[in-house]
Design an enzyme around this catalytic site. Sequence first.
Site, short mmCIF file in Angstrom:
data_model
loop_
_atom_site.label_atom_id
_atom_site.label_comp_id
_atom_site.label_asym_id
_atom_site.label_seq_id
_atom_site.Cartn_x
_atom_site.Cartn_y
_atom_site.Cartn_z
N LYS A 1 42.38 76.20 39.26
CA LYS A 1 40.93 76.73 39.45
C LYS A 1 40.78 78.17 39.89
O LYS A 1 40.04 78.87 39.72
CB LYS A 1 40.19 75.75 40.36
CG LYS A 1 40.24 74.38 39.86
CD LYS A 1 40.07 73.97 38.41
CE LYS A 1 40.22 72.61 37.86
NZ LYS A 1 41.21 71.85 38.00
N TYR B 1 46.84 64.94 38.03
CA TYR B 1 46.83 65.77 36.81
C TYR B 1 48.31 66.10 36.29
O TYR B 1 48.66 65.57 35.29
CB TYR B 1 46.17 67.08 37.06
CG TYR B 1 44.62 66.83 37.25
CD1 TYR B 1 43.82 66.77 36.32
CD2 TYR B 1 43.99 66.92 38.69
CE1 TYR B 1 42.39 66.99 36.52
CE2 TYR B 1 42.95 66.83 38.83
CZ TYR B 1 41.98 66.84 37.78
OH TYR B 1 40.70 66.64 38.12
N TYR C 1 40.95 57.77 35.38
CA TYR C 1 41.00 58.99 36.12
C TYR C 1 41.55 58.65 37.41
O TYR C 1 40.90 57.88 38.18
CB TYR C 1 39.82 59.74 35.97
CG TYR C 1 39.69 60.79 37.00
CD1 TYR C 1 40.08 62.34 36.38
CD2 TYR C 1 39.56 60.79 38.32
CE1 TYR C 1 40.09 63.23 37.43
CE2 TYR C 1 39.47 61.90 39.18
CZ TYR C 1 39.83 63.19 38.73
OH TYR C 1 39.87 64.26 39.47
C1 LIG Z 1 41.42 70.63 37.25
C2 LIG Z 1 43.06 70.43 37.14
C3 LIG Z 1 43.59 70.29 35.91
C4 LIG Z 1 42.90 70.23 34.67
O1 LIG Z 1 42.34 71.67 34.05
P1 LIG Z 1 40.86 71.65 33.48
O2 LIG Z 1 40.55 72.94 33.16
O3 LIG Z 1 39.82 70.70 34.18
O4 LIG Z 1 41.22 70.85 32.16
C5 LIG Z 1 44.90 70.25 35.80
N1 LIG Z 1 45.65 70.15 36.90
C6 LIG Z 1 44.98 70.21 38.05
C7 LIG Z 1 45.96 69.91 39.37
C8 LIG Z 1 43.67 70.26 38.37
O5 LIG Z 1 43.11 70.45 39.63
#
Ligand SMILES: *Cc1c(COP(=O)(O)O)cnc(C)c1O
Length: 335
Positions: free
Chosen positions: A49, A290, A264
């Site tokens: 992010k 993730y 999720y």
């Molecule tokens: C938010 C996030 C993702 C996914 O990225 P997006 O741009 O939302 O698809 C992947 N890995 C981590 C650790 C995240 O925090």
Amino acid sequence: MHLSRLPRLHFAHLPTPLEPLPRLSEVLGGPNLWIKRDDCTGLATGGNKTRKLEFLMADATQKGADSIITQGATQSNHARQTAAIAAKLGFNCHLLLEDRTGYADDAYQRNGNVLLDYLHGATISRYPAGTDMNAAMKELAQQLANEGQAPYIIPGGGSNEIGALGYVNAAMEMTAQANDQSLVIDHIVQATGSGGTQAGMVLGMAALQSGISITGMSVRAPRQQQEESVFNLAQRTARHMGLAAETVSRDQVVANADYVGEGYGLPTSLMIEAVQMMAQHEGILLDPVYTGKGFSGLIDLIRKGRFAKDDNVVFMHTGGIASLSGYPGIFGLQS
Ligand SMILES: *Cc1c(COP(=O)(O)O)cnc(C)c1O
């Protein structure tokens, strides 16, 4: 394409390393695995992010905002990175956290990213699963505006045509690093959620005509839905940059939703194996929501023979390690 025409602040630690994973490549019997270390972007333990926020916070600054509003799951990495940069730049920060997993334990509710949000001075409000979070953000923005503040809403995951620019830049950065090392990247694998990371990567690789394919491992949505939303965002991002929407084609957007499991943030046994393998063979931490699921998909595709032994496959490490202390139980450590 020339990204410096678009407003951006500079606070990420860039470029992030592009490193080989020799022991894991050996354990899995090839291909040659590499990792792009976007867990090292520098903002309160890093993550993907941060690249998006360089563009989003520039926009917020240009628009004269004084308060940032965003939303995510309780253990949102996006919320934590937003809280950190809002603190650094002197914005108020309002985090709207949705209970998407139903985990009621103390570690999940108060440790990990939640602890860091709190330390960065963010105002946290909690919402039950299924809340219309966009409506909740708008309502709060209205309330703050009525009180004389200037709120700026960042969508969940920072995924709009401004945030995705961070990953157009990452695609250029990664390609330049590979060129400098004479590394031919055959394929990239990454986790995909709100879609901005994949949209930016796909658009960047397409605009460069790199011929490097990308698979997004979905952490939530079914394949078709994920591909449509990533494609749509990639096209919007192209137009925002002054490129033709056709710069990116539909077949360049590939998602795989086979490794989501029950939903999720809910663990799978392959995710746990993936996190342990990366930790124990390479000394690198992944997260359960993730990167653990994304990497579990890559491991499974390797075992199914999807890649040639001498292919170079890059796993995009998008961060998330701050959340690990919110999930001691799923890795078998019971209190
Ligand atoms: C938010 C996030 C993702 C996914 O990225 P997006 O741009 O939302 O698809 C992947 N890995 C981590 C650790 C995240 O925090």
